[in-house]
Design an enzyme around this catalytic site. Structure first.
Site, mmCIF file in Angstrom:
data_model
loop_
_atom_site.group_PDB
_atom_site.id
_atom_site.type_symbol
_atom_site.label_atom_id
_atom_site.label_comp_id
_atom_site.label_asym_id
_atom_site.label_seq_id
_atom_site.Cartn_x
_atom_site.Cartn_y
_atom_site.Cartn_z
ATOM 1 N N HIS A 59 -6.129 3.006 -4.171
ATOM 2 C CA HIS A 59 -6.008 3.305 -2.728
ATOM 3 C C HIS A 59 -6.376 4.766 -2.453
ATOM 4 C CE1 HIS A 59 -4.833 1.884 1.177
ATOM 5 N NE2 HIS A 59 -3.770 2.649 1.302
ATOM 6 N N HIS A 111 3.711 -2.120 3.177
ATOM 7 C CA HIS A 111 3.625 -0.751 2.669
ATOM 8 C C HIS A 111 4.937 -0.371 1.988
ATOM 9 C CE1 HIS A 111 0.533 -0.891 5.772
ATOM 10 N NE2 HIS A 111 -0.063 0.109 5.153
ATOM 11 N N ASP A 163 0.820 -1.208 0.000
ATOM 12 C CA ASP A 163 0.000 0.000 0.000
ATOM 13 C C ASP A 163 0.858 1.265 0.000
ATOM 14 O OD1 ASP A 163 -2.023 -1.821 0.313
ATOM 15 O OD2 ASP A 163 -2.764 -1.037 2.221
ATOM 16 N N ASP A 164 0.296 2.340 -0.544
ATOM 17 C CA ASP A 164 0.764 3.718 -0.377
ATOM 18 C C ASP A 164 1.805 4.183 -1.385
ATOM 19 O OD1 ASP A 164 -0.911 3.614 1.772
ATOM 20 O OD2 ASP A 164 0.606 3.949 3.306
ATOM 21 N N HIS A 218 -5.179 9.263 -0.045
ATOM 22 C CA HIS A 218 -5.161 8.434 1.170
ATOM 23 C C HIS A 218 -6.172 8.950 2.191
ATOM 24 C CE1 HIS A 218 -3.314 5.981 4.472
ATOM 25 N NE2 HIS A 218 -3.062 5.172 3.451
#
Length: 212
Positions: free
Chosen positions: A85, A180, A34-35, A89
């Site tokens: 995503h 992440h 993620d991210d 965020h």
């Protein structure tokens, strides 16, 4: 921030429309990141995955795709799956439905500009999303991808060894595992990911991208 490292069966039963794991008979597990994309760590992650012929799924933030398009395109060319995503965020619990969907669509646009395959995978930042938001996303054709195991690699209060234990003690066939590719998680990830990939290879697991 409170998380279960291993998502309980009760939670999965309470929220059956979310995807927590992917049962299979091929000994597959599903590593997710993620991210990103993030220059300081994403390309290193790609190198590690390549060493083990592992495929993964990257839940990207739209603004990072816009900032680092070449890295994002590298994810695609390496054969990994892409997920949405949101663009910034955003936390669903603190965002109106309209703004949340708009933010998701901004990310969808950033992805579609650079990827000929439409992504139908969505992971809510922080794992926090209203039922009404999830329903709207499903109506747009999205699958809400949660997780079976979360590494906690973003948590500065645990050791890298504990982060590794979070993964190796809980991963099983069909597990969706969260890492992440972010600056905050970099130190833990650089310790944990190579050891995780080596362990999975030794135990005969196959790392695959989510393709539902």
């Amino acid at each position: 921030m409170n998380f279960w490292v291993k998502t309980s069966r009760i939670v999965k039963l309470l929220f059956p429309k979310y995807i927590w794991d992917i049962p299979n008979l091929a000994n597959k597990v599903y590593l997710t990141f993620d991210d990103g994309p993030t220059p300081e760590i994403t390309e290193w992650v790609l190198e590690q995955l390549k060493l083990y012929n592992a495929k993964a799924t990257f839940f990207c933030i739209g603004q990072n795709i816009e900032k680092y398009p070449k890295i994002f395109e590298g994810l695609i060319s390496a054969g990994h799956a892409i997920g949405n995503h949101t663009f910034n965020h955003v936390k669903g619990w603190k965002t109106s439905n309209t703004l949340y969907i708009e933010n998701m669509l901004l990310c969808e646009s950033a992805i579609s500009k650079r990827n000929s395959i439409k992504s139908n995978l969505f992971r809510p930042p922080y794992g926090k999303i209203k039922n009404t938001q999830a329903k709207a996303l499903r109506q747009l054709g999205y699958k809400i991808i949660m997780w079976d195991v979360i590494s906690m690699d973003f948590d500065q209060e645990i050791s890298s060894e504990q982060c590794l234990s979070n993964v190796l003690d809980n991963i099983a066939e069909g597990s969706i595992v969260v890492f992440h590719d972010s600056i905050k998680a970099k130190e833990h990830l650089q310790f944990v990911l190579p050891k995780t990939l080596a362990y999975l290879k030794e135990k005969g697991f196959l790392c695959d991208a989510i393709g539902i």
